[in-house]
Design a protein around this motif. Structure first.
Motif, PDB file in Angstrom:
ATOM      1  N   LEU A   1      43.320  57.828  60.981  1.00 51.97           N
ATOM      2  CA  LEU A   1      42.749  56.491  61.139  1.00 51.97           C
ATOM      3  C   LEU A   1      43.361  55.653  61.636  1.00 51.97           C
ATOM      4  CD1 LEU A   1      40.931  56.145  57.780  1.00 51.97           C
ATOM      5  CD2 LEU A   1      39.851  56.661  59.858  1.00 51.97           C
ATOM      6  N   GLU A   2      42.793  54.741  62.523  1.00 53.34           N
ATOM      7  CA  GLU A   2      43.543  53.729  63.177  1.00 53.34           C
ATOM      8  C   GLU A   2      43.046  52.302  62.556  1.00 53.34           C
ATOM      9  OE1 GLU A   2      43.105  53.855  67.409  1.00 53.34           O
ATOM     10  OE2 GLU A   2      43.162  56.083  67.461  1.00 53.34           O
ATOM     11  N   ARG A   3      43.819  51.330  62.757  1.00 51.90           N
ATOM     12  CA  ARG A   3      43.438  50.164  61.767  1.00 51.90           C
ATOM     13  C   ARG A   3      43.622  48.742  62.773  1.00 51.90           C
ATOM     14  NH1 ARG A   3      45.554  48.818  55.819  1.00 51.90           N
ATOM     15  NH2 ARG A   3      44.360  46.797  55.508  1.00 51.90           N
TER      16      ARG A   3
ATOM     17  N   TYR B   1      39.277  49.739  59.504  1.00 51.42           N
ATOM     18  CA  TYR B   1      39.388  50.869  59.849  1.00 51.42           C
ATOM     19  C   TYR B   1      38.598  51.449  60.956  1.00 51.42           C
ATOM     20  CZ  TYR B   1      42.376  51.128  55.705  1.00 51.42           C
ATOM     21  OH  TYR B   1      43.524  50.806  54.818  1.00 51.42           O
ATOM     22  N   HIS B   2      39.023  52.329  61.842  1.00 54.53           N
ATOM     23  CA  HIS B   2      38.374  53.039  62.768  1.00 54.53           C
ATOM     24  C   HIS B   2      38.939  54.360  63.229  1.00 54.53           C
ATOM     25  CE1 HIS B   2      40.856  51.272  65.941  1.00 54.53           C
ATOM     26  NE2 HIS B   2      41.036  50.240  65.134  1.00 54.53           N
ATOM     27  N   LYS B   3      38.069  55.073  63.925  1.00 53.24           N
ATOM     28  CA  LYS B   3      38.503  56.435  64.564  1.00 53.24           C
ATOM     29  C   LYS B   3      37.875  56.547  65.794  1.00 53.24           C
ATOM     30  CE  LYS B   3      34.846  59.180  62.212  1.00 53.24           C
ATOM     31  NZ  LYS B   3      34.719  60.303  61.435  1.00 53.24           N
TER      32      LYS B   3
ATOM     33  N   VAL C   1      33.856  52.371  63.820  1.00 52.18           N
ATOM     34  CA  VAL C   1      34.236  51.459  62.507  1.00 52.18           C
ATOM     35  C   VAL C   1      34.262  52.610  61.311  1.00 52.18           C
ATOM     36  CG1 VAL C   1      34.227  49.705  60.847  1.00 52.18           C
ATOM     37  CG2 VAL C   1      34.401  49.354  63.415  1.00 52.18           C
ATOM     38  N   THR C   2      34.946  52.711  60.261  1.00 51.27           N
ATOM     39  CA  THR C   2      34.872  53.380  59.169  1.00 51.27           C
ATOM     40  C   THR C   2      35.392  52.906  57.902  1.00 51.27           C
ATOM     41  OG1 THR C   2      37.042  54.556  59.318  1.00 51.27           O
ATOM     42  CG2 THR C   2      35.426  55.572  60.733  1.00 51.27           C
TER      43      THR C   2
ATOM     44  N   PRO D   1      37.733  46.790  67.636  1.00 48.72           N
ATOM     45  CA  PRO D   1      36.767  47.178  66.526  1.00 48.72           C
ATOM     46  C   PRO D   1      36.790  46.362  65.418  1.00 48.72           C
ATOM     47  CG  PRO D   1      38.163  49.235  66.960  1.00 48.72           C
ATOM     48  CD  PRO D   1      38.698  47.807  67.817  1.00 48.72           C
ATOM     49  N   ASN D   2      37.747  45.615  65.239  1.00 48.28           N
ATOM     50  CA  ASN D   2      37.695  44.487  64.257  1.00 48.28           C
ATOM     51  C   ASN D   2      36.745  43.286  64.640  1.00 48.28           C
ATOM     52  OD1 ASN D   2      38.590  43.012  61.649  1.00 48.28           O
ATOM     53  ND2 ASN D   2      40.281  41.981  62.946  1.00 48.28           N
TER      54      ASN D   2
END
Length: 373
Positions: A8-10, A15-17, A36-37, A281-282
């Motif tokens: 995962l990335e943040r 969180y997003h992928k 976004v996850t 993504p945030n």
């Protein structure tokens, strides 16, 4: 599609992928969409009950942030890889949710073709690339609700097939914009660069999601390289504020010569980006698209895969016939200058650090109306 088990990335608390797995080999490209996850990597559904406004920015938000007031009438081509069987049906849900006019095959607004320009014989389906396509057609719709959309699906994500799809898009009647939300290594890319040289058409390309470091086709001197920002509401005259997205792409090419409209001093070759728009993504955007091979739903997306079709949509609004990014540099005073944020380590230079005037991560800034486009 990247799995929930992928790292995962943040961004901030979000969180997003990646929709398309990292590590693609030379000679291929990967899409730059981020989903976004939750903290476990499960994609978040942005609309869990009927009549609820989806999470993420919608067309009204985006048009407000970038001061876009016209609807456009031209044709935008979206180039991606692999098939997306539900493209038209998913697009209908997005447009209906936000009160945008219907865009269907029946009314002549929507068209889907393979890389040879044929309506049929579509490529095999890949869910990650289908998510990318959903993001692209939704962002083009958000910014240019009056535009027609042509979705051109390359057989696979090789640079050769994507270049063929771009040539097909350029040859289609009425197309004035070609949006490309993918990239790969510059190594060996010169064979395909001529496909992106389409005088009189706006060829937008996302700069990537790996921070500082050059990618092709964004490094082509003939395209409009689009970086990513973090976009939030603000109590200023504009009503919005932006900083550079920490993972947005930028870089100084080692392959392609500097175009005449670029005058920065430290990079003697082509430097990217030219312009930017929301990508973090945030501060992501609402999209209706695939949640699996068989189902669709509301999702929130980020990545410079948001910003490239968004800028493409603004070119669609203007209907102009640009040659590369020259008009952006000539009219940079009409942009919102993004002056803070960084996407990597580059000795404090503008290659990866936002500041007053031109910088790599955000280019000349973000749209404030249509003048530079």
């Amino acid at each position: 599609m990247a799995s929930a088990q992928d790292q995962l990335e943040r961004s901030g608390n979000v969180y997003h992928k990646v929709a398309c797995a990292r590590g693609n080999p030379n000679g291929t490209a990967r899409c730059h969409a981020h989903v976004v996850t939750d903290a476990r990597g499960n994609e978040l559904n942005g609309q869990v009950t009927p009549n609820v406004v989806p999470s993420g920015y919608g067309p009204t938000d985006l048009r407000s942030a970038y001061n876009i007031t016209s609807n456009g009438t031209t044709t935008i081509a979206i180039v991606d890889a692999y098939g997306y069987p539900n493209a038209e049906a998913d697009l209908a849900v997005y447009r209906s949710q936000y009160g945008l006019p219907a865009c269907t095959t029946a009314n002549g607004c929507f068209k889907k073709v393979n890389q040879s320009g044929v309506q049929g014989s579509y490529p095999a389906t890949d869910t990650g690339w289908s998510q990318e396509q959903a993001l692209d057609i939704d962002m083009a719709s958000a910014m240019c609700p009056g535009c027609k959309i042509v979705l051109v699906q390359a057989t696979s994500a090789t640079l050769a097939n994507l270049a063929a799809a771009v040539r097909t898009a350029a040859a289609m009647p009425g197309v004035t914009v070609i949006s490309n939300s993918y990239g790969g290594s510059e190594s060996g890319s010169a064979t395909y660069e001529s496909a992106y040289n389409q005088p009189g058409k706006a060829v937008t390309v996302s700069t990537g999601d790996s921070g500082y470091g050059t990618q092709f086709p964004a490094s082509s001197p003939h395209v409009i390289a689009v970086g990513g920002t973090h976009l939030v509401r603000a109590s200023n005259a504009r009503g919005w504020s932006e900083t550079a997205w920490t993972s947005g792409g930028s870089g100084c090419s080692t392959v392609y010569a500097k175009p005449s409209f670029q005058t920065d001093a430290l990079c003697t070759m082509r430097v990217e980006a030219d312009v930017s728009a929301v990508g973090d993504p945030n501060t992501g955007v609402a999209v209706y698209g695939p949640t699996s091979r068989r189902a669709s739903g509301w999702l929130v997306f980020g990545g410079t895969s948001v910003s490239a079709p968004l800028i493409g949509g603004i070119y669609g609004v203007t209907g102009h016939t640009p040659t590369g990014a020259a008009s952006i540099y000539a009219n940079k005073a009409s942009l919102n200058d993004v002056t803070s944020g960084s996407n990597g380590t580059c000795g404090g230079t503008y290659f990866c650090t936002a500041g007053v005037g031109y910088d790599g991560p955000t280019g000349n800034g973000t749209p404030n109306g249509t003048a530079p486009f």
